[in-house]
Design an enzyme around this catalytic site. Structure first.
Site, PDB file in Angstrom:
ATOM      1  N   LEU A  11       0.722  -1.190  -0.031  1.00  0.00           N
ATOM      2  CA  LEU A  11      -0.154  -0.030  -0.006  1.00  0.00           C
ATOM      3  C   LEU A  11       0.858   1.229  -0.099  1.00  0.00           C
ATOM      4  O   LEU A  11       0.527   2.495   1.011  1.00  0.00           O
ATOM      5  CB  LEU A  11      -0.947  -0.106   1.244  1.00  0.00           C
ATOM      6  N   ASN A 106       7.575  -2.464 -11.251  1.00  0.00           N
ATOM      7  CA  ASN A 106       8.550  -2.321 -12.357  1.00  0.00           C
ATOM      8  C   ASN A 106       9.549  -3.513 -12.373  1.00  0.00           C
ATOM      9  O   ASN A 106      10.747  -3.137 -12.098  1.00  0.00           O
ATOM     10  CB  ASN A 106       9.305  -1.037 -12.346  1.00  0.00           C
ATOM     11  N   SER A 132       1.722   1.891 -16.268  1.00  0.00           N
ATOM     12  CA  SER A 132       2.279   3.195 -16.472  1.00  0.00           C
ATOM     13  C   SER A 132       1.332   4.482 -16.197  1.00  0.00           C
ATOM     14  O   SER A 132       0.142   4.078 -16.166  1.00  0.00           O
ATOM     15  CB  SER A 132       2.650   3.173 -17.903  1.00  0.00           C
ATOM     16  N   LYS A 186       6.491  -2.838 -20.928  1.00  0.00           N
ATOM     17  CA  LYS A 186       6.708  -1.814 -20.363  1.00  0.00           C
ATOM     18  C   LYS A 186       8.166  -1.253 -20.053  1.00  0.00           C
ATOM     19  O   LYS A 186       8.288  -0.093 -19.987  1.00  0.00           O
ATOM     20  CB  LYS A 186       6.287  -2.128 -18.737  1.00  0.00           C
ATOM     21  N   HIS A 189       8.766   0.646 -23.214  1.00  0.00           N
ATOM     22  CA  HIS A 189       7.825   1.746 -22.941  1.00  0.00           C
ATOM     23  C   HIS A 189       8.649   3.017 -22.159  1.00  0.00           C
ATOM     24  O   HIS A 189       8.692   4.043 -22.541  1.00  0.00           O
ATOM     25  CB  HIS A 189       6.531   1.639 -22.289  1.00  0.00           C
ATOM     26  N   ASN A 190       9.332   2.507 -21.057  1.00  0.00           N
ATOM     27  CA  ASN A 190      10.054   3.361 -20.479  1.00  0.00           C
ATOM     28  C   ASN A 190      11.391   4.023 -21.047  1.00  0.00           C
ATOM     29  O   ASN A 190      11.932   4.931 -21.157  1.00  0.00           O
ATOM     30  CB  ASN A 190      10.367   2.723 -19.020  1.00  0.00           C
ATOM     31  N   GLU A 193      10.247   6.327 -23.250  1.00  0.00           N
ATOM     32  CA  GLU A 193      10.016   7.421 -22.587  1.00  0.00           C
ATOM     33  C   GLU A 193      11.314   8.393 -22.360  1.00  0.00           C
ATOM     34  O   GLU A 193      11.223   9.617 -22.539  1.00  0.00           O
ATOM     35  CB  GLU A 193       9.385   7.172 -21.287  1.00  0.00           C
TER      36      GLU A 193
HETATM   37  P1  NDP Z   1       7.879   1.127  -3.674  1.00  0.00           P
HETATM   38  O1  NDP Z   1       8.690   0.571  -4.546  1.00  0.00           O
HETATM   39  O2  NDP Z   1       8.422   2.210  -2.884  1.00  0.00           O
HETATM   40  O3  NDP Z   1       7.871  -0.002  -2.414  1.00  0.00           O
HETATM   41  C1  NDP Z   1       7.212   0.064  -1.196  1.00  0.00           C
HETATM   42  C2  NDP Z   1       6.123  -0.865  -0.981  1.00  0.00           C
HETATM   43  O4  NDP Z   1       6.837  -2.180  -1.007  1.00  0.00           O
HETATM   44  C3  NDP Z   1       5.699  -0.972   0.542  1.00  0.00           C
HETATM   45  O5  NDP Z   1       4.311  -1.359   0.412  1.00  0.00           O
HETATM   46  C4  NDP Z   1       6.632  -1.856   1.161  1.00  0.00           C
HETATM   47  O6  NDP Z   1       5.902  -2.208   2.451  1.00  0.00           O
HETATM   48  C5  NDP Z   1       6.697  -3.034   0.407  1.00  0.00           C
HETATM   49  N1  NDP Z   1       7.869  -3.735   0.670  1.00  0.00           N
HETATM   50  C6  NDP Z   1       9.188  -3.522   0.372  1.00  0.00           C
HETATM   51  N2  NDP Z   1       9.754  -4.487   0.754  1.00  0.00           N
HETATM   52  C7  NDP Z   1       9.024  -5.521   1.152  1.00  0.00           C
HETATM   53  C8  NDP Z   1       9.148  -6.902   1.435  1.00  0.00           C
HETATM   54  N3  NDP Z   1      10.268  -7.439   1.645  1.00  0.00           N
HETATM   55  N4  NDP Z   1       8.095  -7.347   1.909  1.00  0.00           N
HETATM   56  C9  NDP Z   1       6.881  -6.975   1.712  1.00  0.00           C
HETATM   57  N5  NDP Z   1       6.703  -5.968   1.310  1.00  0.00           N
HETATM   58  C10 NDP Z   1       7.637  -4.925   1.015  1.00  0.00           C
HETATM   59  O7  NDP Z   1       6.051   1.548  -3.820  1.00  0.00           O
HETATM   60  P2  NDP Z   1       5.717   2.303  -5.088  1.00  0.00           P
HETATM   61  O8  NDP Z   1       4.251   2.218  -4.709  1.00  0.00           O
HETATM   62  O9  NDP Z   1       6.358   3.462  -5.467  1.00  0.00           O
HETATM   63  O10 NDP Z   1       5.861   1.277  -6.141  1.00  0.00           O
HETATM   64  C11 NDP Z   1       5.434  -0.053  -6.369  1.00  0.00           C
HETATM   65  C12 NDP Z   1       5.954  -0.941  -7.526  1.00  0.00           C
HETATM   66  O11 NDP Z   1       5.311  -0.064  -8.648  1.00  0.00           O
HETATM   67  C13 NDP Z   1       7.430  -0.776  -7.925  1.00  0.00           C
HETATM   68  O12 NDP Z   1       7.773  -1.904  -8.417  1.00  0.00           O
HETATM   69  C14 NDP Z   1       7.574   0.544  -8.499  1.00  0.00           C
HETATM   70  O13 NDP Z   1       8.848   0.416  -9.338  1.00  0.00           O
HETATM   71  C15 NDP Z   1       6.291   0.623  -9.647  1.00  0.00           C
HETATM   72  N6  NDP Z   1       5.983   1.606 -10.196  1.00  0.00           N
HETATM   73  C16 NDP Z   1       5.920   2.815  -9.513  1.00  0.00           C
HETATM   74  C17 NDP Z   1       5.504   4.057 -10.183  1.00  0.00           C
HETATM   75  C18 NDP Z   1       5.607   5.261  -9.408  1.00  0.00           C
HETATM   76  O14 NDP Z   1       5.330   6.408  -9.940  1.00  0.00           O
HETATM   77  N7  NDP Z   1       5.995   5.268  -8.178  1.00  0.00           N
HETATM   78  C19 NDP Z   1       4.980   3.922 -11.521  1.00  0.00           C
HETATM   79  C20 NDP Z   1       5.136   2.587 -12.086  1.00  0.00           C
HETATM   80  C21 NDP Z   1       5.318   1.586 -11.581  1.00  0.00           C
HETATM   81  P3  NDP Z   1       6.282  -1.560   3.692  1.00  0.00           P
HETATM   82  O15 NDP Z   1       5.133  -0.406   3.822  1.00  0.00           O
HETATM   83  O16 NDP Z   1       6.014  -2.538   4.866  1.00  0.00           O
HETATM   84  O17 NDP Z   1       7.730  -1.020   3.832  1.00  0.00           O
END
Ligand code: NDP
Length: 472
Positions: A11, A106, A132, A186, A189-190, A193
């Site tokens: 989340l 990603n 995306s 994807k 795509h990046n 981009e």
């Molecule tokens: P993050 O990449 O910052 O990841 C944070 C989330 O991962 C938190 O919910 C965290 O839980 C969880 N997490 C990390 N390590 C673990 C673990 N070992 N076990 C269980 N949960 C874990 O979050 P984003 O929302 O930014 O991105 C999510 C994905 O989407 C990534 O792969 C990212 O590259 C991709 N993405 C992001 C975009 C963006 O604009 N941000 C755009 C498109 C894709 P906790 O709260 O417990 O730390």
């Protein structure tokens, strides 16, 4: 009791927004996160947005899994890399055959392929989905590129289609192929981009230093361009970035931002994939290299001191030239990106539909543009794989490449860097040159390594009678 239509783990920014989007579309979603604080924040947010009736928060992973209707579709939106593998291992004992994990981060497409190969024999579906559009897209409609288990895709199709962006009413969500296909698309795509952004930055450099335009004036030009063939999200936001003013100093914000670009790896993955498959993708490679050079600020400062500042020369180009140069560069960059996709499709047996890929990029994602609608229509006619050989784009390119040439030449003369646009031009000139210069390279290779060469009409694997260079 299993009441949720779908589940989501992770989340942070992307996961919470996707979950709210799903709830808003009328589906009941169960959510879970490793640390409970984020669950509390999500519950409060869902309540604030009037979506608490459609969300079920679970603090325990087993309870979470049990709350989702079978066959289960469980989205994982955690940090890419090891956390995804860890999450899969935790879920595995809790899932039943027919259930599916839908990983929407990603991820590197080879990791997705590995996970798909690992889970499929266990009867667990695995979908690697490229999403995306950033935070805003996740909440209100992203572009969704699906790969993996086709059977389980059908279980999640309605939800993913409902939350995706729409272009003229058509959803920007599609199943593209097995295994790592969605994440591969994807990734490219990046990469595209990166190319778009770098070419825009190069043109901005000419406006700023070669035409002496201030950010406000540049912003006006980008706004105007957004009404024409370059119409796209990136051109639109460029206008906004250029006109933003720093509240503290009253100066244009863009002039205060440090000129060091970040990157998270997908551009590099695109370039590596292209190189590994032997597909030239010079615009993407140039864009990645340009970000890497930008990051070496200290070295650049030292080099400027060593070589002296760029001579204060004006660039001999018009704004109309710059607009057309950007269009030509963009055509080449997309031609390269789609050629990489076509090759990967062939190598992996994915059957990637180029027209549909262009279609689902028309809205929701960062590279959304009017141009993609044209591309999709062209690919739908099945005219060619390389965009440079598609009749409509041949006409566009014939009209715009002289401007690209003029801009690149002016940049070289006025000492502006143009890594991406010049790479695009060189690719175009190489691609359309029936008689190249690799005959010399083949001669050299045979000289020092007896690698052989071909002479048309005489045969392959021929060798020259080269003089000895021993002792030289
Ligand atoms: P993050 O990449 O910052 O990841 C944070 C989330 O991962 C938190 O919910 C965290 O839980 C969880 N997490 C990390 N390590 C673990 C673990 N070992 N076990 C269980 N949960 C874990 O979050 P984003 O929302 O930014 O991105 C999510 C994905 O989407 C990534 O792969 C990212 O590259 C991709 N993405 C992001 C975009 C963006 O604009 N941000 C755009 C498109 C894709 P906790 O709260 O417990 O730390």
């Amino acid at each position: 009791m299993s009441t949720a239509d779908i589940g989501l783990i992770g989340l942070a920014v992307m996961g919470s927004n996707l979950a709210l989007n799903i709830a808003e579309k009328g589906y009941t979603i169960a959510v879970h996160n490793r640390s409970s604080g984020r669950i509390d924040e999500f519950v409060a947010e869902a309540r604030e947005q009037g979506l608490d009736g459609k969300t079920i928060a679970k603090y325990d992973l087993a309870d979470f899994v049990q709350s989702v209707k079978r066959p289960r579709s469980i989205i994982i939106m955690v940090k890419a890399g090891k956390p995804v593998d860890d999450m899969i291992e935790q879920l595995l004992p809790l899932l039943e055959p027919g259930d599916a994990i839908i990983e929407c981060g990603n991820s590197l497409f080879t990791d997705t392929q590995r996970r798909f190969d690992y889970l499929t024999p266990k009867g667990i579906g695995y979908l690697g989905v490229g999403v995306s559009g950033g935070e805003e897209g996740a909440r209100h409609g992203p572009s969704i590129m699906v790969g993996g288990s086709k059977e389980q895709w059908h279980n999640a199709e309605a939800v993913l289609t409902a939350i995706s962006a729409k272009f003229n009413g058509e959803p920007c969500c599609a199943y593209l192929g097995e295994g790592g296909a969605g994440h591969f698309v994807k990734t490219i795509h990046n990469g595209i981009e990166y190319g778009d952004m770098q070419m825009i930055a190069e043109v901005y450099g000419v406006m700023r230093d070669g035409l002496g335009m201030n950010p406000k004036a540049c912003a006006e030009v980008f706004k105007e361009w957004n009404k024409g063939p370059l119409n796209s999200y990136l051109i639109e936001i460029t206008g906004h970035v250029l006109e933003a003013v720093d509240e503290e100093t009253g100066r244009p914000l863009v002039e205060l931002i440090l000129d060091k670009a970040g990157q998270k790896g997908t551009g590099v993955w695109s370039a590596i994939a292209a190189q590994q498959m032997g597909v030239p993708a010079t615009a993407i490679e140039g864009a990645v290299a340009a970000r890497s050079i930008s990051a070496r600020k200290d070295e650049r400062v030292a080099a400027e001191a060593a070589y002296g500042k760029r001579a204060d020369k004006k660039a001999d180009v018009t704004l109309a030239d710059l607009e057309k140069a950007l269009l030509a560069g963009k055509i080449v960059s997309y031609a390269q990106g789609f050629a990489v996709i076509a090759k990967a499709s062939e190598e992996n047996g994915w059957g990637l539909p180029l027209s549909i890929i262009a279609k689902i990029w028309r809205a929701g994602c960062i590279i959304r543009s009017r141009f993609l609608d044209q591309m999709s229509a062209a690919y739908a006619k099945g005219e060619a794989t390389n965009l440079l050989m598609v009749p409509d784009f041949i006409a566009l390119m014939k009209d715009s490449h002289p401007s690209l040439r003029k801009v690149v030449a002016a940049a070289a003369t006025a000492e502006f860097p143009m890594i991406c646009l010049s790479a695009a031009l060189s690719y175009f000139d190489s691609y359309r040159q029936a008689q190249g210069t690799a005959n010399l390279i083949q001669g050299q290779r045979d000289f020092f390594g007896a690698h052989g060469f071909e002479i048309v009409g005489r045969g392959t694997d021929l060798h020259g009678k080269w003089p000895s260079t021993l002792g030289n």
